[in-house]
Design a protein around this motif. Structure first.
Motif, PDB file in Angstrom:
ATOM      1  N   GLY A   1      12.746  -4.595   1.246  1.00 24.71           N
ATOM      2  CA  GLY A   1      11.832  -3.478   1.458  1.00 24.71           C
ATOM      3  C   GLY A   1      10.407  -3.903   1.719  1.00 24.71           C
ATOM      4  O   GLY A   1      10.140  -4.991   2.239  1.00 24.71           O
ATOM      5  N   THR A   2       9.493  -3.017   1.330  1.00 24.09           N
ATOM      6  CA  THR A   2       8.067  -3.201   1.579  1.00 24.09           C
ATOM      7  C   THR A   2       7.323  -2.971   0.267  1.00 24.09           C
ATOM      8  O   THR A   2       7.907  -2.976  -0.807  1.00 24.09           O
ATOM      9  CB  THR A   2       7.582  -2.203   2.641  1.00 24.09           C
ATOM     10  N   ILE A   3       6.029  -2.723   0.378  1.00 20.36           N
ATOM     11  CA  ILE A   3       5.223  -2.431  -0.800  1.00 20.36           C
ATOM     12  C   ILE A   3       5.754  -1.201  -1.546  1.00 20.36           C
ATOM     13  O   ILE A   3       5.661  -1.134  -2.776  1.00 20.36           O
ATOM     14  CB  ILE A   3       3.734  -2.241  -0.412  1.00 20.36           C
ATOM     15  N   ARG A   4       6.344  -0.264  -0.826  1.00 25.16           N
ATOM     16  CA  ARG A   4       6.863   0.940  -1.483  1.00 25.16           C
ATOM     17  C   ARG A   4       7.941   0.582  -2.502  1.00 25.16           C
ATOM     18  O   ARG A   4       7.957   1.101  -3.620  1.00 25.16           O
ATOM     19  CB  ARG A   4       7.429   1.915  -0.450  1.00 25.16           C
ATOM     20  N   GLU A   5       8.850  -0.307  -2.124  1.00 24.29           N
ATOM     21  CA  GLU A   5       9.944  -0.683  -3.025  1.00 24.29           C
ATOM     22  C   GLU A   5       9.441  -1.504  -4.200  1.00 24.29           C
ATOM     23  O   GLU A   5       9.913  -1.339  -5.326  1.00 24.29           O
ATOM     24  CB  GLU A   5      11.021  -1.450  -2.251  1.00 24.29           C
ATOM     25  N   ILE A   6       8.467  -2.389  -3.969  1.00 21.34           N
ATOM     26  CA  ILE A   6       7.987  -3.238  -5.070  1.00 21.34           C
ATOM     27  C   ILE A   6       7.193  -2.403  -6.078  1.00 21.34           C
ATOM     28  O   ILE A   6       7.137  -2.736  -7.258  1.00 21.34           O
ATOM     29  CB  ILE A   6       7.158  -4.435  -4.542  1.00 21.34           C
ATOM     30  N   ILE A   7       6.578  -1.303  -5.643  1.00 22.24           N
ATOM     31  CA  ILE A   7       5.921  -0.391  -6.581  1.00 22.24           C
ATOM     32  C   ILE A   7       6.967   0.438  -7.332  1.00 22.24           C
ATOM     33  O   ILE A   7       6.950   0.505  -8.564  1.00 22.24           O
ATOM     34  CB  ILE A   7       4.931   0.545  -5.847  1.00 22.24           C
ATOM     35  N   LYS A   8       7.879   1.020  -6.587  1.00 29.76           N
ATOM     36  CA  LYS A   8       8.841   1.953  -7.194  1.00 29.76           C
ATOM     37  C   LYS A   8       9.786   1.260  -8.170  1.00 29.76           C
ATOM     38  O   LYS A   8      10.018   1.749  -9.283  1.00 29.76           O
ATOM     39  CB  LYS A   8       9.641   2.644  -6.091  1.00 29.76           C
ATOM     40  N   PHE A   9      10.314   0.100  -7.771  1.00 32.92           N
ATOM     41  CA  PHE A   9      11.352  -0.549  -8.569  1.00 32.92           C
ATOM     42  C   PHE A   9      10.829  -1.744  -9.377  1.00 32.92           C
ATOM     43  O   PHE A   9      11.597  -2.420 -10.050  1.00 32.92           O
ATOM     44  CB  PHE A   9      12.511  -0.978  -7.675  1.00 32.92           C
ATOM     45  N   ARG A  10       9.535  -2.031  -9.259  1.00 34.32           N
ATOM     46  CA  ARG A  10       8.854  -3.059 -10.057  1.00 34.32           C
ATOM     47  C   ARG A  10       9.432  -4.460  -9.838  1.00 34.32           C
ATOM     48  O   ARG A  10       9.742  -4.808  -8.708  1.00 34.32           O
ATOM     49  CB  ARG A  10       8.842  -2.646 -11.525  1.00 34.32           C
ATOM     50  N   THR A  11       9.590  -5.243 -10.892  1.00 27.97           N
ATOM     51  CA  THR A  11       9.931  -6.655 -10.723  1.00 27.97           C
ATOM     52  C   THR A  11      11.443  -6.869 -10.676  1.00 27.97           C
ATOM     53  O   THR A  11      12.034  -7.423 -11.598  1.00 27.97           O
ATOM     54  CB  THR A  11       9.304  -7.510 -11.844  1.00 27.97           C
ATOM     55  N   PHE A  12      12.038  -6.433  -9.584  1.00 24.99           N
ATOM     56  CA  PHE A  12      13.457  -6.718  -9.357  1.00 24.99           C
ATOM     57  C   PHE A  12      13.634  -8.146  -8.854  1.00 24.99           C
ATOM     58  O   PHE A  12      14.738  -8.656  -8.792  1.00 24.99           O
ATOM     59  CB  PHE A  12      14.060  -5.719  -8.366  1.00 24.99           C
ATOM     60  N   ASN A  13      12.530  -8.797  -8.472  1.00 22.47           N
ATOM     61  CA  ASN A  13      12.565 -10.195  -8.060  1.00 22.47           C
ATOM     62  C   ASN A  13      12.122 -11.065  -9.235  1.00 22.47           C
ATOM     63  O   ASN A  13      11.010 -10.952  -9.734  1.00 22.47           O
ATOM     64  CB  ASN A  13      11.648 -10.426  -6.860  1.00 22.47           C
ATOM     65  N   GLY A  14      13.002 -11.937  -9.709  1.00 16.13           N
ATOM     66  CA  GLY A  14      12.602 -12.863 -10.755  1.00 16.13           C
ATOM     67  C   GLY A  14      11.489 -13.769 -10.246  1.00 16.13           C
ATOM     68  O   GLY A  14      11.554 -14.277  -9.113  1.00 16.13           O
ATOM     69  N   ALA A  15      10.451 -13.978 -11.051  1.00 17.09           N
ATOM     70  CA  ALA A  15       9.294 -14.751 -10.590  1.00 17.09           C
ATOM     71  C   ALA A  15       9.692 -16.143 -10.110  1.00 17.09           C
ATOM     72  O   ALA A  15       9.213 -16.627  -9.080  1.00 17.09           O
ATOM     73  CB  ALA A  15       8.254 -14.837 -11.698  1.00 17.09           C
ATOM     74  N   CYS A  16      10.604 -16.805 -10.857  1.00 12.46           N
ATOM     75  CA  CYS A  16      10.966 -18.178 -10.480  1.00 12.46           C
ATOM     76  C   CYS A  16      11.971 -18.218  -9.335  1.00 12.46           C
ATOM     77  O   CYS A  16      12.419 -19.300  -8.941  1.00 12.46           O
ATOM     78  CB  CYS A  16      11.481 -18.947 -11.689  1.00 12.46           C
ATOM     79  N   SER A  17      12.318 -17.058  -8.786  1.00 10.70           N
ATOM     80  CA  SER A  17      13.158 -17.024  -7.577  1.00 10.70           C
ATOM     81  C   SER A  17      12.317 -16.754  -6.338  1.00 10.70           C
ATOM     82  O   SER A  17      12.842 -16.768  -5.223  1.00 10.70           O
ATOM     83  CB  SER A  17      14.224 -15.934  -7.704  1.00 10.70           C
ATOM     84  N   THR A  18      11.024 -16.536  -6.508  1.00 13.13           N
ATOM     85  CA  THR A  18      10.203 -15.957  -5.441  1.00 13.13           C
ATOM     86  C   THR A  18       9.325 -17.000  -4.750  1.00 13.13           C
ATOM     87  O   THR A  18       8.662 -17.808  -5.389  1.00 13.13           O
ATOM     88  CB  THR A  18       9.310 -14.844  -6.007  1.00 13.13           C
ATOM     89  N   VAL A  19       9.334 -16.953  -3.424  1.00 16.37           N
ATOM     90  CA  VAL A  19       8.390 -17.714  -2.603  1.00 16.37           C
ATOM     91  C   VAL A  19       7.538 -16.709  -1.843  1.00 16.37           C
ATOM     92  O   VAL A  19       8.020 -15.654  -1.429  1.00 16.37           O
ATOM     93  CB  VAL A  19       9.113 -18.680  -1.642  1.00 16.37           C
ATOM     94  N   VAL A  20       6.266 -17.041  -1.673  1.00 20.07           N
ATOM     95  CA  VAL A  20       5.320 -16.122  -1.042  1.00 20.07           C
ATOM     96  C   VAL A  20       4.509 -16.861   0.019  1.00 20.07           C
ATOM     97  O   VAL A  20       4.205 -18.056  -0.126  1.00 20.07           O
ATOM     98  CB  VAL A  20       4.379 -15.501  -2.108  1.00 20.07           C
ATOM     99  N   ARG A  21       4.198 -16.164   1.105  1.00 23.37           N
ATOM    100  CA  ARG A  21       3.281 -16.730   2.108  1.00 23.37           C
ATOM    101  C   ARG A  21       1.870 -16.745   1.515  1.00 23.37           C
ATOM    102  O   ARG A  21       1.325 -15.699   1.163  1.00 23.37           O
ATOM    103  CB  ARG A  21       3.275 -15.883   3.382  1.00 23.37           C
ATOM    104  N   LYS A  22       1.281 -17.916   1.461  1.00 21.46           N
ATOM    105  CA  LYS A  22      -0.036 -18.037   0.830  1.00 21.46           C
ATOM    106  C   LYS A  22      -1.089 -17.187   1.536  1.00 21.46           C
ATOM    107  O   LYS A  22      -1.958 -16.596   0.889  1.00 21.46           O
ATOM    108  CB  LYS A  22      -0.483 -19.498   0.806  1.00 21.46           C
ATOM    109  N   ASP A  23      -1.020 -17.087   2.881  1.00 17.71           N
ATOM    110  CA  ASP A  23      -2.061 -16.347   3.595  1.00 17.71           C
ATOM    111  C   ASP A  23      -1.979 -14.837   3.387  1.00 17.71           C
ATOM    112  O   ASP A  23      -2.868 -14.101   3.815  1.00 17.71           O
ATOM    113  CB  ASP A  23      -2.055 -16.682   5.084  1.00 17.71           C
ATOM    114  N   LYS A  24      -0.906 -14.362   2.725  1.00 12.43           N
ATOM    115  CA  LYS A  24      -0.782 -12.943   2.416  1.00 12.43           C
ATOM    116  C   LYS A  24      -1.178 -12.627   0.973  1.00 12.43           C
ATOM    117  O   LYS A  24      -1.271 -11.444   0.597  1.00 12.43           O
ATOM    118  CB  LYS A  24       0.661 -12.471   2.642  1.00 12.43           C
ATOM    119  N   THR A  25      -1.386 -13.641   0.158  1.00 11.16           N
ATOM    120  CA  THR A  25      -1.693 -13.391  -1.254  1.00 11.16           C
ATOM    121  C   THR A  25      -3.099 -12.807  -1.405  1.00 11.16           C
ATOM    122  O   THR A  25      -3.969 -13.026  -0.561  1.00 11.16           O
ATOM    123  CB  THR A  25      -1.579 -14.686  -2.074  1.00 11.16           C
TER     124      THR A  25
END
Length: 302
Positions: free
Chosen positions: A152-176
């Motif tokens: 999903g997008t920002i909508r899903e991460i707000i609505k469903f919160r931390t469904f992604n375990g932190a240690c499973s997550t990779v992020v694009r640095k330029d988007k942080t």
């Protein structure tokens, strides 16, 4: 696109640790054993007293071009310590790890290849083996339910919160977010970090494989308690911040509020919720009241 020897972008693995020496060596070794040649390992230690910093200095001497150490001389707390790691990361991608978590073979290469092939993907996460530290036995899988395997997008991460375990997550640095983790949230600040990251565009995508292990033990920050914890307060405050900062996603934030209140129903009565909301501005107080009303009458289902 498949990764070749000439196309491995720099990856930063950010490890957040405090008094985890008994687990930290295993965490680091699981990263060093990855089949990925272009690594920066950033370790932020929050003034541990168990010999963690001596262990890290030995690793840094052994791998001088790999490790970046941020060793605090006083205890800063989880969010401030996370920011030390965040701002030290130089890679195109940041992989987040707790000092007691483990990577499984091939994790980094697989997620980097996915990100390289999906430029619209800002966050990528996978399933985790949640295991008991003492027995090493699997307790459950983090994303074991279909409703937890969310794209999903920002909508899903707000609505469903931390469904992604932190240690499973990779992020694009330029988007942080430029400010990193919001230090108004002292402990459970990862949810707002993901929200602020996706506010800069892109999607969150799920890889349906177990590529890491999350350790359960008595010192877990997320360990459930019978009374209101700082993490619980952080989740409620995160809702307040989201409502004030991203009013266009009010309905998603209200859903998250209702779900949090539902899970806190045995810890927190509505009088305490009202007291909690007194410091908020009018828009946030109105949103809280609406969320409580919708929850009370079953209009919002959680």
């Amino acid at each position: 696109v498949r990764l070749t020897n000439n196309s491995y972008p720099l990856v930063s693995v950010a490890i957040i640790t405090y008094n985890q020496k008994e687990y930290l060596r295993e965490c680091i070794e699981s990263i060093l054993l990855q089949n990925y040649p272009n690594l920066q390992i950033v370790v932020a230690d929050d003034c541990s007293s168990d010999g963690t910093q001596d262990l890290l200095l030995r690793y840094s001497q052994q791998y001088p071009n790999v490790f970046t150490l941020k060793l605090s001389e006083k205890n800063l707390g989880i969010t401030a310590n996370s920011n030390l790691a965040h701002f030290a990361c130089r890679g195109k991608y940041i992989f987040w790890m707790g000092g007691d978590d483990l990577m499984l073979p091939g994790k980094i290469a697989k997620q980097v290849e996915y990100m390289e092939n999906n430029p619209d993907c800002t966050l990528c996460y996978h399933n985790l083996d949640v295991f008991d530290s003492a027995t090493k036995k699997n307790l459950y899988y983090f994303n074991h339910l279909k409703k937890q395997k969310i794209n999903g997008t920002i909508r899903e991460i707000i609505k469903f919160r931390t469904f992604n375990g932190a240690c499973s997550t990779v992020v694009r640095k330029d988007k942080t977010p430029k400010e990193g983790f919001n230090e108004l949230i002292p402990i459970a600040s990862d949810w707002l970090y993901w929200v602020d990251t996706l506010a800069n565009g892109g999607n969150i995508k799920y890889i349906d494989e177990v590529l890491g292990k999350y350790r359960r033990h008595d010192n877990n920050i997320t360990k459930k308690t019978k009374c209101l914890s700082q993490a619980d307060i952080d989740h409620l405050n995160t809702c307040n911040i989201i409502i004030g900062k991203y009013p266009q996603y009010l309905s998603e934030a209200l859903y998250a509020y209702a779900e949090i209140l539902f899970h806190l129903r045995k810890k927190l009565d509505y009088k305490k919720i009202v007291c909690f909301s007194l410091g908020a501005n009018f828009r946030i107080r109105k949103a809280i009241a609406l969320g409580v009303f919708l929850l009370s009458f079953g209009i919002i289902k959680v």
